[in-house]
Design an enzyme around this catalytic site. Structure first.
Site, PDB file in Angstrom:
ATOM      1  N   HIS A   1      72.154  28.228  -6.618  1.00 42.41           N
ATOM      2  CA  HIS A   1      73.029  28.452  -5.461  1.00 42.41           C
ATOM      3  C   HIS A   1      72.216  28.557  -4.167  1.00 42.41           C
ATOM      4  CE1 HIS A   1      77.311  29.889  -4.498  1.00 42.41           C
ATOM      5  NE2 HIS A   1      76.733  29.583  -3.350  1.00 42.41           N
TER       6      HIS A   1
ATOM      7  N   ALA B   1      79.647  23.240  -4.142  1.00 44.03           N
ATOM      8  CA  ALA B   1      80.766  24.010  -3.603  1.00 44.03           C
ATOM      9  C   ALA B   1      80.856  25.367  -4.302  1.00 44.03           C
ATOM     10  CB  ALA B   1      82.060  23.209  -3.746  1.00 44.03           C
ATOM     11  N   ARG B   2      81.686  25.450  -5.332  1.00 42.95           N
ATOM     12  CA  ARG B   2      81.803  26.683  -6.110  1.00 42.95           C
ATOM     13  C   ARG B   2      81.848  26.316  -7.592  1.00 42.95           C
ATOM     14  NH1 ARG B   2      80.128  28.806  -2.273  1.00 42.95           N
ATOM     15  NH2 ARG B   2      81.044  30.482  -1.022  1.00 42.95           N
TER      16      ARG B   2
ATOM     17  N   ASN C   1      82.874  20.629   7.309  1.00 48.42           N
ATOM     18  CA  ASN C   1      81.498  20.616   7.806  1.00 48.42           C
ATOM     19  C   ASN C   1      80.518  20.045   6.786  1.00 48.42           C
ATOM     20  OD1 ASN C   1      81.093  22.124  10.564  1.00 48.42           O
ATOM     21  ND2 ASN C   1      82.727  23.208   9.501  1.00 48.42           N
TER      22      ASN C   1
ATOM     23  N   GLU D   1      78.398  32.098 -12.683  1.00 49.33           N
ATOM     24  CA  GLU D   1      77.746  32.964 -11.701  1.00 49.33           C
ATOM     25  C   GLU D   1      78.545  34.241 -11.484  1.00 49.33           C
ATOM     26  OE1 GLU D   1      76.106  31.228  -7.913  1.00 49.33           O
ATOM     27  OE2 GLU D   1      77.128  29.460  -8.712  1.00 49.33           O
TER      28      GLU D   1
ATOM     29  N   ASP E   1      74.370  22.944  -8.118  1.00 49.67           N
ATOM     30  CA  ASP E   1      73.786  24.087  -7.405  1.00 49.67           C
ATOM     31  C   ASP E   1      74.579  25.352  -7.677  1.00 49.67           C
ATOM     32  OD1 ASP E   1      71.956  25.310  -5.453  1.00 49.67           O
ATOM     33  OD2 ASP E   1      73.748  25.490  -4.202  1.00 49.67           O
TER      34      ASP E   1
END
Length: 310
Positions: A284, A226-227, A149, A256, A251
């Site tokens: 994020h 993404a991560r 997506n 994190e 981002d």
């Protein structure tokens, strides 16, 4: 069905599920142990990222029919165990794909055109034109890793900027009017911008490391929405310092907290990223718009109702 809501989300989730005669209980403060001790009382659970749903948790929830995550990533759920136990897994990447795609483009435009730097300079009485000459997206080859997506929505936007978009994905035959599927080797050979759109798995952990960056033929701009742990931060910092990575839009960060609420580690690599003019950092929020909050919730409700409403 009795559903436990563990994180605050758009109120339409509560309103619409109640209207469909689901029984809801909200608990936004209990610890993992407190929720663990009562999870067997529920048929479903709706989460974001606050509490991990590990093997012990899932086995204790012996009546769980589904877990719904308001978002895309599912790494806080032990997916193999959930599938073995017959628990349906629901997420909502359709809800924030447009938000993520716009964020990718926005960060690239800010970075490549030095918009933030130039604006701050002018506000401080500094007027520099040649020093703030930008770099155009037009004509660049953008390589996406992951074409679900988020990847597809990003390709659609970037194609409108006159970019040639290529992508690599573990699933075959995904090419469309916006992007062409290629091998990872071809992506490394051609990409001038690299953007990640993948989940965090054993395969994708530290996917972007020193050897990967060295294999990139061109100096390139890097984007990660993404991560954080898809990227080995130390290797990225070294590549930025060496000029191999021309600039980075991040981002998400390796440091994190698992719930994405804040950073839990400070070190010299993070300090460099936060201070470098070649790096744009956001907290994020790529999927975090006014519109996506509602769309994420609506997708979750629609999927729950489709599967479990009588």
């Amino acid at each position: 069905m009795k559903i436990l809501l563990l994180d605050k989300n758009h109120p339409l989730i509560t309103d619409q599920l109640l209207a469909k005669n689901f029984i809801l209980e909200e608990d936004f403060t209990s610890t993992y142990d407190e929720v663990y001790n009562k999870i067997e009382n529920y048929d479903g659970v709706i989460i974001r990222s606050r509490i991990p749903l590990d093997k012990n948790f899932l086995e204790k929830g012996k009546n769980l029919k589904f877990i719904a995550r308001v978002g895309a990533g599912m790494e806080n759920i032990d997916i193999p165990v959930a599938e073995k136990l017959g628990i349906q897994l629901i997420n909502s990447p359709e809800g924030n794909r447009d938000s993520v795609a716009e964020h990718v483009v926005g960060m690239l435009l800010v970075l490549m055109n030095r918009l933030f730097i130039a604006s701050q300079e002018v506000k401080n009485g500094i007027w520099l034109r040649e020093e703030n000459r930008g770099d155009e997206l037009m004509g660049k080859t953008v390589g996406l890793i992951g074409y679900g997506n988020m990847g597809k929505a990003t390709a659609k936007r970037l194609s409108g900027f006159g970019c040639k978009v290529i992508f690599h994905d573990i699933l075959p035959s995904l090419s469309d009017e916006y992007a062409t599927q290629v091998s990872l080797e071809e992506l490394k050979e051609k990409a001038e911008v690299l953007s990640l759109h993948i989940p965090l798995t054993e395969i994708s952990y530290y996917l972007i490391d020193g050897p990967f960056i060295s294999d990139m033929k061109n100096d390139f701009y890097f984007v990660n929405t993404a991560r954080g742990k898809n990227v080995e931060t130390k290797a990225l910092v070294e590549a930025i310092k060496a000029g191999k990575v021309k600039g980075a839009c991040l981002d998400v960060l390796e440091y994190e907290k698992s719930s994405f609420e804040h950073l839990e580690t400070e070190n010299e690599d993070l300090k460099y990223l936060l201070e470098s003019e070649k790096v744009i950092v956001t907290p994020h929020i790529a999927g975090w718009t006014i519109q996506s909050k509602e769309k994420l919730a609506q997708v979750i409700v629609d999927k729950i109702v489709a599967s479990f409403s009588k």
